[in-house]
Scaffold this active site. Structure first.
Site, PDB file in Angstrom:
ATOM      1  N   ASN A  20     -35.618 -10.018 -36.124  1.00  0.00           N
ATOM      2  CA  ASN A  20     -35.520 -11.422 -35.732  1.00  0.00           C
ATOM      3  C   ASN A  20     -36.652 -11.895 -34.838  1.00  0.00           C
ATOM      4  O   ASN A  20     -37.072 -13.033 -34.899  1.00  0.00           O
ATOM      5  CB  ASN A  20     -34.209 -11.657 -34.981  1.00  0.00           C
ATOM      6  CG  ASN A  20     -33.193 -12.311 -35.887  1.00  0.00           C
ATOM      7  OD1 ASN A  20     -33.507 -13.287 -36.543  1.00  0.00           O
ATOM      8  ND2 ASN A  20     -32.004 -11.762 -35.944  1.00  0.00           N
ATOM      9  N   ASP A  71     -24.438 -14.948 -40.942  1.00  0.00           N
ATOM     10  CA  ASP A  71     -25.640 -15.586 -41.473  1.00  0.00           C
ATOM     11  C   ASP A  71     -25.341 -17.038 -41.831  1.00  0.00           C
ATOM     12  O   ASP A  71     -24.215 -17.371 -42.203  1.00  0.00           O
ATOM     13  CB  ASP A  71     -26.100 -14.801 -42.721  1.00  0.00           C
ATOM     14  CG  ASP A  71     -27.509 -15.188 -43.137  1.00  0.00           C
ATOM     15  OD1 ASP A  71     -28.236 -15.803 -42.334  1.00  0.00           O
ATOM     16  OD2 ASP A  71     -27.879 -14.883 -44.284  1.00  0.00           O
TER      17      ASP A  71
HETATM   18  C1  FPP Z   1     -28.012 -16.096 -38.557  1.00  0.00           C
HETATM   19  O1  FPP Z   1     -28.272 -17.420 -38.869  1.00  0.00           O
HETATM   20  C2  FPP Z   1     -27.482 -15.927 -37.219  1.00  0.00           C
HETATM   21  C3  FPP Z   1     -28.171 -15.424 -36.151  1.00  0.00           C
HETATM   22  C4  FPP Z   1     -29.515 -14.932 -36.176  1.00  0.00           C
HETATM   23  C5  FPP Z   1     -27.669 -15.317 -34.820  1.00  0.00           C
HETATM   24  C6  FPP Z   1     -26.230 -15.136 -34.694  1.00  0.00           C
HETATM   25  C7  FPP Z   1     -25.874 -15.677 -33.388  1.00  0.00           C
HETATM   26  C8  FPP Z   1     -24.740 -16.290 -33.122  1.00  0.00           C
HETATM   27  C9  FPP Z   1     -23.646 -16.403 -34.059  1.00  0.00           C
HETATM   28  C10 FPP Z   1     -24.512 -16.896 -31.809  1.00  0.00           C
HETATM   29  C11 FPP Z   1     -24.685 -15.991 -30.659  1.00  0.00           C
HETATM   30  C12 FPP Z   1     -24.045 -14.674 -30.840  1.00  0.00           C
HETATM   31  C13 FPP Z   1     -23.183 -14.160 -29.996  1.00  0.00           C
HETATM   32  C14 FPP Z   1     -22.580 -12.826 -30.224  1.00  0.00           C
HETATM   33  C15 FPP Z   1     -22.777 -14.889 -28.827  1.00  0.00           C
HETATM   34  P1  FPP Z   1     -29.702 -17.838 -39.373  1.00  0.00           P
HETATM   35  O2  FPP Z   1     -30.370 -18.585 -38.284  1.00  0.00           O
HETATM   36  O3  FPP Z   1     -30.421 -16.646 -39.883  1.00  0.00           O
HETATM   37  O4  FPP Z   1     -29.315 -18.802 -40.543  1.00  0.00           O
HETATM   38  P2  FPP Z   1     -30.172 -19.191 -41.815  1.00  0.00           P
HETATM   39  O5  FPP Z   1     -30.271 -17.960 -42.635  1.00  0.00           O
HETATM   40  O6  FPP Z   1     -29.355 -20.268 -42.442  1.00  0.00           O
HETATM   41  O7  FPP Z   1     -31.495 -19.681 -41.303  1.00  0.00           O
END
Ligand code: FPP
Length: 264
Positions: free
Chosen positions: A82, A34
């Site tokens: 999501n 996250d």
């Molecule tokens: C949360 O950050 C993260 C995600 C929804 C996606 C995770 C994806 C990756 C790490 C990259 C791709 C994954 C792989 C396995 C290649 P957020 O956007 O919810 O952050 P925030 O809470 O700060 O908005």
């Protein structure tokens, strides 16, 4: 007694590793990744930049986990919720990023003897993503080292719904529900995680104190470690620091020293 430092760790990782008891490593670590959006926002960059940077964190974490001998690593990459919360452009970007990751990473996974698996409702993902997922899993299927499980379009409650449906369907096609006995083991066997079991340690980055519908059944006895580090800044050494914290805690399983059978 300290074991030798595994090959391939950088200096900082080696420093943390030297403080660990290699005999008490968690077998299965699960991570709620996250903070990509916040990481980008703090740099006045678009959210997708955070996701791109998040891939570097995935790479470092996966390689370090495999090098130190973690048996299973499960990453919450994309929750079922999501889809609803994020703009379409961002979802499309995440899908493209995932396809690219799978293509680029297969050689590294094979070099590290890592087998790739998935949990989640994959049939709801775009077809080209499903195809790439199947390809990457097949390419790594002969590996017998760490199992890397990506949670994609995953939600713990939908997982339980699917498990109960499959229990019922199996019973119906095997003579009906009259003699069906519902046990914890039967539920375990019908969860998406049947190949990997329960996590010993659940890590969440970026400071939120929530499980966010991740491995709810399986985390019943897990240690939970929350770090303020945002996911794109997370590296192998942070993983090892979380293992250090894990080893400092005494795991009592609600009064029992050993985990109840079937829950480890
Ligand atoms: C949360 O950050 C993260 C995600 C929804 C996606 C995770 C994806 C990756 C790490 C990259 C791709 C994954 C792989 C396995 C290649 P957020 O956007 O919810 O952050 P925030 O809470 O700060 O908005």
């Amino acid at each position: 007694m300290r074991a030798t430092i595994p090959e391939g760790l950088d200096r900082k990782e080696a420093e943390v590793y030297a403080r660990l008891d290699p005999k008490r490593l968690p077998k299965h670590i699960a991570i709620i990744m996250d903070g990509n959006g916040r990481w980008a926002k703090s740099r006045h960059m678009p959210r997708i930049t955070g996701h791109r940077a998040g891939v570097k964190a995935v790479r470092s974490t996966v390689e370090t986990a495999a090098r130190v001998g973690i048996e299973a690593l499960t990453l919450y990459a994309f929750s079922a919720e999501n889809w609803k919360r994020r703009p379409k452009g961002e979802v499309d970007f995440l899908m493209r990023l995932l396809r690219k990751y799978l293509k680029d990473e297969v050689p590294t996974l094979n070099r590290n003897n890592i087998r790739l698996k998935y949990i989640g409702r994959r049939h709801e993902l775009p077809l080209e993503v499903q195809e790439r997922m199947a390809w990457a899993a097949e390419e790594t299927s002969e590996n017998d080292g760490m199992v890397l499980t990506l949670a994609l379009n995953y939600g713990a409650r939908t997982e339980m719904v699917d498990a109960f449906k499959s229990i019922l369907e199996n019973a119906m096609s095997n003579g009906g529900v009259e003699h069906l006995e519902i046990t914890e083991e039967l539920i375990d066997k019908n969860l998406y995680t049947r190949h990997v079991g329960d996590p010993d340690l659940v890590i969440r980055t970026s400071g939120e104190m929530r499980l966010s519908n991740f491995l709810l059944w399986q985390s019943a006895y897990a240690e939970i470690y929350v770090t303020p580090t945002l996911w794109p800044d997370f590296r192998g050494r942070h993983l090892l620091e979380s293992v250090f914290e894990y080893q400092k805690r005494e795991r009592r399983y609600g009064g029992l020293i050993e985990p109840p059978s079937g829950l480890h």
